[in-house]
Design a protein around this motif. Structure first.
Motif, PDB file in Angstrom:
ATOM      1  N   ILE A   1       0.838  15.575  -2.370  1.00 40.53           N
ATOM      2  CA  ILE A   1       2.151  16.427  -1.743  1.00 40.53           C
ATOM      3  C   ILE A   1       3.279  15.375  -1.517  1.00 40.53           C
ATOM      4  O   ILE A   1       4.493  15.775  -1.738  1.00 40.53           O
ATOM      5  CB  ILE A   1       1.676  17.146  -0.354  1.00 40.53           C
ATOM      6  CG1 ILE A   1       0.434  18.136  -0.601  1.00 40.53           C
ATOM      7  CG2 ILE A   1       2.727  18.082   0.194  1.00 40.53           C
ATOM      8  CD1 ILE A   1       0.790  19.022  -1.756  1.00 40.53           C
ATOM      9  N   VAL A   2       2.984  14.370  -0.925  1.00 47.37           N
ATOM     10  CA  VAL A   2       3.785  13.271  -0.639  1.00 47.37           C
ATOM     11  C   VAL A   2       3.273  12.088  -0.725  1.00 47.37           C
ATOM     12  O   VAL A   2       2.167  11.723  -0.784  1.00 47.37           O
ATOM     13  CB  VAL A   2       4.574  13.486   0.673  1.00 47.37           C
ATOM     14  CG1 VAL A   2       5.298  14.608   0.882  1.00 47.37           C
ATOM     15  CG2 VAL A   2       3.338  13.288   1.715  1.00 47.37           C
ATOM     16  N   ARG A   3       3.850  10.976  -1.004  1.00 48.44           N
ATOM     17  CA  ARG A   3       3.625   9.586  -1.206  1.00 48.44           C
ATOM     18  C   ARG A   3       4.444   8.824   0.139  1.00 48.44           C
ATOM     19  O   ARG A   3       5.597   8.622   0.236  1.00 48.44           O
ATOM     20  CB  ARG A   3       3.852   8.775  -2.329  1.00 48.44           C
ATOM     21  CG  ARG A   3       3.660   7.453  -2.515  1.00 48.44           C
ATOM     22  CD  ARG A   3       3.627   7.041  -3.999  1.00 48.44           C
ATOM     23  NE  ARG A   3       2.562   7.687  -4.745  1.00 48.44           N
ATOM     24  CZ  ARG A   3       2.895   7.440  -6.110  1.00 48.44           C
ATOM     25  NH1 ARG A   3       3.332   6.384  -6.570  1.00 48.44           N
ATOM     26  NH2 ARG A   3       1.775   7.866  -6.909  1.00 48.44           N
ATOM     27  N   VAL A   4       3.621   8.104   0.952  1.00 43.19           N
ATOM     28  CA  VAL A   4       3.946   7.404   2.158  1.00 43.19           C
ATOM     29  C   VAL A   4       3.716   5.764   1.777  1.00 43.19           C
ATOM     30  O   VAL A   4       2.537   5.478   1.350  1.00 43.19           O
ATOM     31  CB  VAL A   4       3.232   7.867   3.155  1.00 43.19           C
ATOM     32  CG1 VAL A   4       3.691   6.829   4.399  1.00 43.19           C
ATOM     33  CG2 VAL A   4       3.602   9.258   3.573  1.00 43.19           C
ATOM     34  N   ALA A   5       4.533   4.979   1.885  1.00 45.09           N
ATOM     35  CA  ALA A   5       4.597   3.688   1.901  1.00 45.09           C
ATOM     36  C   ALA A   5       4.202   3.231   3.047  1.00 45.09           C
ATOM     37  O   ALA A   5       5.194   2.974   4.005  1.00 45.09           O
ATOM     38  CB  ALA A   5       5.593   2.999   0.859  1.00 45.09           C
TER      39      ALA A   5
ATOM     40  N   LEU B   1      -1.394  19.415   7.050  1.00 45.36           N
ATOM     41  CA  LEU B   1      -1.582  18.071   6.421  1.00 45.36           C
ATOM     42  C   LEU B   1      -0.776  17.133   7.475  1.00 45.36           C
ATOM     43  O   LEU B   1       0.434  16.986   7.524  1.00 45.36           O
ATOM     44  CB  LEU B   1      -0.584  18.216   5.061  1.00 45.36           C
ATOM     45  CG  LEU B   1      -0.713  16.738   4.455  1.00 45.36           C
ATOM     46  CD1 LEU B   1      -2.318  16.187   4.066  1.00 45.36           C
ATOM     47  CD2 LEU B   1      -0.005  16.735   3.061  1.00 45.36           C
ATOM     48  N   MET B   2      -1.826  16.331   8.207  1.00 42.76           N
ATOM     49  CA  MET B   2      -0.956  15.437   8.890  1.00 42.76           C
ATOM     50  C   MET B   2      -1.255  13.952   8.242  1.00 42.76           C
ATOM     51  O   MET B   2      -2.019  13.648   7.693  1.00 42.76           O
ATOM     52  CB  MET B   2      -1.882  15.498  10.373  1.00 42.76           C
ATOM     53  CG  MET B   2      -2.383  16.830  10.954  1.00 42.76           C
ATOM     54  SD  MET B   2      -0.794  17.771  11.321  1.00 42.76           S
ATOM     55  CE  MET B   2      -0.349  16.825  12.598  1.00 42.76           C
ATOM     56  N   SER B   3      -0.102  12.996   8.964  1.00 40.19           N
ATOM     57  CA  SER B   3      -0.112  11.738   8.428  1.00 40.19           C
ATOM     58  C   SER B   3      -1.174  10.848   9.116  1.00 40.19           C
ATOM     59  O   SER B   3      -1.105  11.215  10.374  1.00 40.19           O
ATOM     60  CB  SER B   3       1.332  11.049   8.625  1.00 40.19           C
ATOM     61  OG  SER B   3       1.321   9.793   8.348  1.00 40.19           O
TER      62      SER B   3
ATOM     63  N   ARG C   1       1.072  -1.216  -0.126  1.00 38.64           N
ATOM     64  CA  ARG C   1       0.179  -0.106  -0.151  1.00 38.64           C
ATOM     65  C   ARG C   1       0.908   1.299  -0.141  1.00 38.64           C
ATOM     66  O   ARG C   1       1.664   1.362   0.810  1.00 38.64           O
ATOM     67  CB  ARG C   1      -0.815   0.005   1.169  1.00 38.64           C
ATOM     68  CG  ARG C   1      -1.811  -1.153   1.297  1.00 38.64           C
ATOM     69  CD  ARG C   1      -2.719  -1.009   2.536  1.00 38.64           C
ATOM     70  NE  ARG C   1      -3.821  -2.061   2.542  1.00 38.64           N
ATOM     71  CZ  ARG C   1      -3.553  -3.235   3.302  1.00 38.64           C
ATOM     72  NH1 ARG C   1      -2.056  -3.463   3.638  1.00 38.64           N
ATOM     73  NH2 ARG C   1      -4.527  -4.463   3.183  1.00 38.64           N
ATOM     74  N   GLU C   2       0.721   2.011  -1.148  1.00 35.29           N
ATOM     75  CA  GLU C   2       1.420   3.495  -1.143  1.00 35.29           C
ATOM     76  C   GLU C   2       0.263   4.433  -0.975  1.00 35.29           C
ATOM     77  O   GLU C   2      -0.533   4.322  -1.826  1.00 35.29           O
ATOM     78  CB  GLU C   2       2.230   3.394  -2.225  1.00 35.29           C
ATOM     79  CG  GLU C   2       3.531   2.510  -2.318  1.00 35.29           C
ATOM     80  CD  GLU C   2       4.362   2.521  -3.561  1.00 35.29           C
ATOM     81  OE1 GLU C   2       3.888   3.636  -4.289  1.00 35.29           O
ATOM     82  OE2 GLU C   2       5.507   2.045  -3.462  1.00 35.29           O
ATOM     83  N   ILE C   3       0.124   5.496  -0.132  1.00 36.11           N
ATOM     84  CA  ILE C   3      -0.873   6.262  -0.002  1.00 36.11           C
ATOM     85  C   ILE C   3      -0.454   7.800  -0.624  1.00 36.11           C
ATOM     86  O   ILE C   3       0.848   8.163  -0.001  1.00 36.11           O
ATOM     87  CB  ILE C   3      -1.282   6.418   1.602  1.00 36.11           C
ATOM     88  CG1 ILE C   3      -1.745   5.022   1.921  1.00 36.11           C
ATOM     89  CG2 ILE C   3      -2.433   7.549   1.694  1.00 36.11           C
ATOM     90  CD1 ILE C   3      -1.885   4.704   3.464  1.00 36.11           C
ATOM     91  N   ASP C   4      -1.068   8.525  -1.240  1.00 36.13           N
ATOM     92  CA  ASP C   4      -0.794   9.909  -1.517  1.00 36.13           C
ATOM     93  C   ASP C   4      -1.401  10.746  -0.581  1.00 36.13           C
ATOM     94  O   ASP C   4      -2.754  10.763  -0.711  1.00 36.13           O
ATOM     95  CB  ASP C   4      -1.232  10.281  -3.304  1.00 36.13           C
ATOM     96  CG  ASP C   4      -0.515   9.446  -4.092  1.00 36.13           C
ATOM     97  OD1 ASP C   4       0.652   8.913  -3.793  1.00 36.13           O
ATOM     98  OD2 ASP C   4      -1.082   9.061  -5.123  1.00 36.13           O
TER      99      ASP C   4
END
Length: 399
Positions: A220-224, A195-197, A83-86
């Motif tokens: 803005i960022v992509r979090v895996a 913008l919070m994770s 899962r990679e979340i934008d």
């Protein structure tokens, strides 16, 4: 042993020519007899016979190894997160700060980026003013409704006027509720400026820089996420059946001696238009922190059919009317043994032997049609294409 030859007598006057002719006829025969006697005798002893054993014949051999009939298939890919979340802002604005870089670890609640909140603050103040106005309007209409009810009861006001005041009060109540909802939305929009994770993982890419104006929903960022990792590979169409049925394992280029159990999670139903391959994702079971994203991974597909066969060159099998056989070299005596074998099938250049040979047997691969069981041989390695071609024609390998 002495050999005496007859001494010729002196010829007479009349027989000289006859005696000379007789001597010429007897002398060659006597010389031949003398040579034979000297060769066969030596002071009364007979000469021994000279004999020599036949030399061992050189043969080319290969070692038999039992392996699964369907060989393992390997495909190279990369380790990816399942899962990679934008992450994106829910409102538009100008980015004033970005707190993370590629490779940073984040947890839920970490600040990722912030946009300019001034416009959002103004919206919040406007919503509060609207709420205050709606509250005052409700108070006024409520008071008028109360007075007109009293006047109507005394007969000083008509029922139509009372109805208008009651409707104005109901409208003020609705306006107040709308103002409350608008105030909540304005407060939420102001909170969206940060913008919070909302997940734990690692930042794998960034798409905005401070000073850039972004729209709502722009990445803005992509979090895996690191809870599940996969190996992404491209499969040819000939390997699709094996991918669905075979047991899968993954080895890493960084640690080739370790194999991680895996299973197929996703197989693309359509081939890539450029490479004509199918994307497949194999989930790594129990991957730890040493398995980093982006590592080179090799997916190994092992067929579930465990039948073992020995792959031998086609030239190693012969049939002289009693079924297929191969010649095996006995290590102790260096002689040939013809072993009957059971064929499981053929490939373009190999015969698949199901039964008849054991692991490590030295099987003759060339010139088997000219050999015989029990023949003494010596094994020699092939010397390239020239030796192989010569062996194919003559039936033997030249040392």
């Amino acid at each position: 042993m002495a050999i005496f030859l007859p001494r010729p007598s002196a010829p007479g006057p009349s027989g000289g020519r006859s005696a000379a002719r007789g001597l010429r006829r007897t002398w060659p025969a006597a010389a031949l007899a003398l040579g034979a006697a000297l060769a066969l005798s030596g002071c009364g002893e007979q000469a021994p016979a000279q004999t020599s054993a036949a030399p061992a014949r050189p043969v080319q051999v290969t070692s038999a190894h039992l392996r699964p009939r369907e060989p393992e298939k390997t495909f190279v890919g990369v380790v990816r997160a399942r899962r990679e979340i934008d992450l994106a802002f829910r409102v538009g604005g100008k980015v004033v700060q970005r707190k993370v870089e590629v490779g940073d670890r984040v947890v839920p609640g970490d600040l990722i980026a912030r946009i300019d909140p001034e416009d959002l603050k103004l919206e919040l103040e406007s919503a509060r003013a609207e709420l205050a106005a709606a509250t005052a309007n409700l108070a006024q209409t409520s008071a008028e409704d109360g007075r007109y009810r009293s006047l109507t009861a005394k007969g000083a006001a008509s029922n139509a006027e009372l109805d208008r005041k009651s409707l104005a009060k109901d409208e003020a109540i609705g306006r107040l509720e709308r103002a409350k909802r608008a105030l909540e939305l304005a407060e939420n929009r102001l909170s969206y400026a940060d913008l919070m994770s909302d997940t734990a993982g690692v930042v794998v890419s960034t798409s905005a820089e401070p000073g850039q104006v972004v729209s709502s929903g722009q990445t803005i960022v992509r979090v895996a996420r690191l809870d599940e990792k996969e190996a992404l590979v491209a499969l040819p169409e000939t390997a699709l059946a094996a991918a669905r049925s075979a047991a899968a394992g993954v080895t890493l280029w960084a640690d080739p001696n370790r194999r991680i159990a895996a299973h197929l999670r996703e197989l693309s139903p359509q081939a890539d238009p450029a490479s004509r391959t199918y994307a497949a994702r194999f989930t790594l079971d129990g991957a730890d922190e040493t398995v980093a994203l982006g590592m080179t991974a090799t997916v190994v597909l092992t067929p579930k059919d465990g039948a073992a066969v020995a792959r031998l060159p086609l030239s190693a099998v012969f049939d002289k009317g009693h079924g297929p056989h191969v010649f095996v070299v006995e290590e102790a005596t260096h002689t040939l043994v013809a072993k009957p074998v059971e064929l499981a099938g053929f490939t373009d250049d190999s015969a698949l032997i199901a039964k008849g040979v054991s692991e490590g047997d030295k099987v003759v691969t060339l010139g088997v049609q000219t050999l015989e069981p029990g023949q003494s041989v010596r094994t020699v390695p092939a010397k390239g294409a020239t030796a192989t071609a010569t062996a194919s024609i003559s039936g033997e390998v030249k040392p």
